[in-house]
Design an enzyme around this catalytic site. Structure first.
Site, PDB file in Angstrom:
ATOM      1  N   GLU A   1     -18.820  53.588   7.917  1.00  0.00           N
ATOM      2  CA  GLU A   1     -18.840  52.969   9.156  1.00  0.00           C
ATOM      3  C   GLU A   1     -19.277  51.640   9.155  1.00  0.00           C
ATOM      4  OE1 GLU A   1     -21.445  54.750  12.358  1.00  0.00           O
ATOM      5  OE2 GLU A   1     -23.079  54.490  10.770  1.00  0.00           O
TER       6      GLU A   1
ATOM      7  N   GLY B   1     -18.392  48.940  17.792  1.00  0.00           N
ATOM      8  CA  GLY B   1     -18.457  48.663  19.190  1.00  0.00           C
ATOM      9  C   GLY B   1     -18.325  47.185  19.392  1.00  0.00           C
TER      10      GLY B   1
ATOM     11  N   SER C   1     -14.621  51.031  15.759  1.00  0.00           N
ATOM     12  CA  SER C   1     -13.632  50.588  16.624  1.00  0.00           C
ATOM     13  C   SER C   1     -12.031  51.170  16.447  1.00  0.00           C
ATOM     14  CB  SER C   1     -13.551  48.913  16.540  1.00  0.00           C
ATOM     15  OG  SER C   1     -14.843  48.432  17.128  1.00  0.00           O
TER      16      SER C   1
ATOM     17  N   GLY D   1     -16.607  54.291  21.238  1.00  0.00           N
ATOM     18  CA  GLY D   1     -16.113  54.503  22.432  1.00  0.00           C
ATOM     19  C   GLY D   1     -14.907  54.898  22.796  1.00  0.00           C
TER      20      GLY D   1
ATOM     21  N   HIS E   1     -26.558  57.989  11.256  1.00  0.00           N
ATOM     22  CA  HIS E   1     -25.711  56.821  11.954  1.00  0.00           C
ATOM     23  C   HIS E   1     -26.411  55.629  11.871  1.00  0.00           C
ATOM     24  CE1 HIS E   1     -23.374  54.783  15.094  1.00  0.00           C
ATOM     25  NE2 HIS E   1     -22.599  55.763  14.710  1.00  0.00           N
TER      26      HIS E   1
ATOM     27  N   ASN F   1     -17.921  60.836  18.938  1.00  0.00           N
ATOM     28  CA  ASN F   1     -19.554  60.719  18.901  1.00  0.00           C
ATOM     29  C   ASN F   1     -19.574  60.030  20.475  1.00  0.00           C
ATOM     30  OD1 ASN F   1     -22.465  60.220  18.731  1.00  0.00           O
ATOM     31  ND2 ASN F   1     -21.917  58.513  17.391  1.00  0.00           N
ATOM     32  N   TRP F   2     -20.216  60.762  21.407  1.00  0.00           N
ATOM     33  CA  TRP F   2     -20.354  60.316  22.810  1.00  0.00           C
ATOM     34  C   TRP F   2     -21.745  59.259  22.825  1.00  0.00           C
ATOM     35  CZ3 TRP F   2     -19.233  65.097  26.447  1.00  0.00           C
ATOM     36  CH2 TRP F   2     -17.966  65.329  26.143  1.00  0.00           C
ATOM     37  N   LYS F   3     -22.659  59.245  21.768  1.00  0.00           N
ATOM     38  CA  LYS F   3     -23.931  58.622  21.850  1.00  0.00           C
ATOM     39  C   LYS F   3     -24.653  58.940  23.025  1.00  0.00           C
ATOM     40  CE  LYS F   3     -21.636  55.266  18.637  1.00  0.00           C
ATOM     41  NZ  LYS F   3     -21.214  53.786  18.472  1.00  0.00           N
TER      42      LYS F   3
END
Length: 250
Positions: A166, A172, A212, A234, A96, A9-11
């Site tokens: 999650e 993050g 993470s 990330g 999300h 997930n590149w956000k």
């Protein structure tokens, strides 16, 4: 046996040129997109089309980060399932924690998005998870159970649904639930699915872990009996890290 699934997930990261370069590097390092597990990448909306061209013909799935629950209309800034389908997306992420936290999405609106995505022939990744305050208050199971039950309300067939646990406090932050902590919640989620749909569906549904995940902990996390891959934030922005995580699942 459940086939593991790893989605990057590149956000809100990577413009078109950067996204194309990253997708190309991932594809090259995954031997042209031939993997033992299922793999997807979720660029931001403006980057979907070009990244889709890069991975076309490979086994890497194009994933959207969200969708609206109407087909069209006066919903400025929103994107419909039909639009995402026309770009070649096969999965859509809904619920999300960042959508819930920053944009006011609720279990009800997440459920509407999930329904619309399934109606449009998409596969869906439904995100669930508790905050640090909720974990410390001892209500993790209650929060996650409510998100599962309300998110899947009126959904009869789970064949195109993936769940992603999650823990919000681990996204993050560099903090990660221990493999045992994560697996315990995954087991609780399976128990909820069993209660709703039966033991067979509970055994079949795939539940990713997100929070993470990195190359140094992926093997241990993915080795737990109830963890079926990861929703990667990330670490998915660096090709080497993402590929290492994919290989850990394979």
């Amino acid at each position: 046996m459940r086939k593991k699934i790893v989605v990057g997930n590149w956000k809100m990261n990577k413009n078109v040129a950067e996204g194309v370069a990253l997708a190309s590097s991932i594809l090259e390092n995954l031997d042209g997109g031939k993997m033992a597990c299922e793999v997807g990448i979720a660029p931001a909306y403006p980057v979907l089309s070009e990244v889709g061209r890069v991975i076309e013909g490979s086994d890497i799935c194009l994933v959207a980060q969200n969708c609206h629950y109407e087909d069209e209309g006066a919903y400025t800034g929103e994107v419909s399932v039909r639009m995402l389908d026309s770009l070649g997306c096969s999965y859509i992420i809904v619920g999300h924690s960042e959508r819930r936290q920053y944009f006011g999405e609720t279990n009800r609106t997440v459920n509407l998005r999930l329904k619309k995505a399934l109606e449009g022939g998409m596969r869906v990744i439904l995100c669930i998870g508790e905050t640090l305050e909720e974990r410390e208050a001892g209500v993790t199971d209650a929060i996650v159970t409510a998100q599962v039950r309300e998110g899947l309300a009126d959904i009869e067939d789970l064949g195109n649904v993936v769940l992603a646990y999650e823990p919000v406090w681990a996204i993050g932050t560099g903090k990660t639930a221990t493999p045992e902590q994560a697996d315990a919640v995954h087991a609780s989620i399976r128990a909820t699915i069993s209660d709703m749909y039966g033991e067979a569906d509970a055994e079949d549904i795939r539940i990713q872990y997100g929070g993470s995940v990195k190359p140094s902990n992926a093997v241990e996390l993915f080795g737990m009996p109830n963890i079926d891959g990861g929703l990667i934030g990330g670490a998915s922005l660096k090709a080497d890290d993402f590929v290492a995580i994919v290989n850990a699942a394979g």
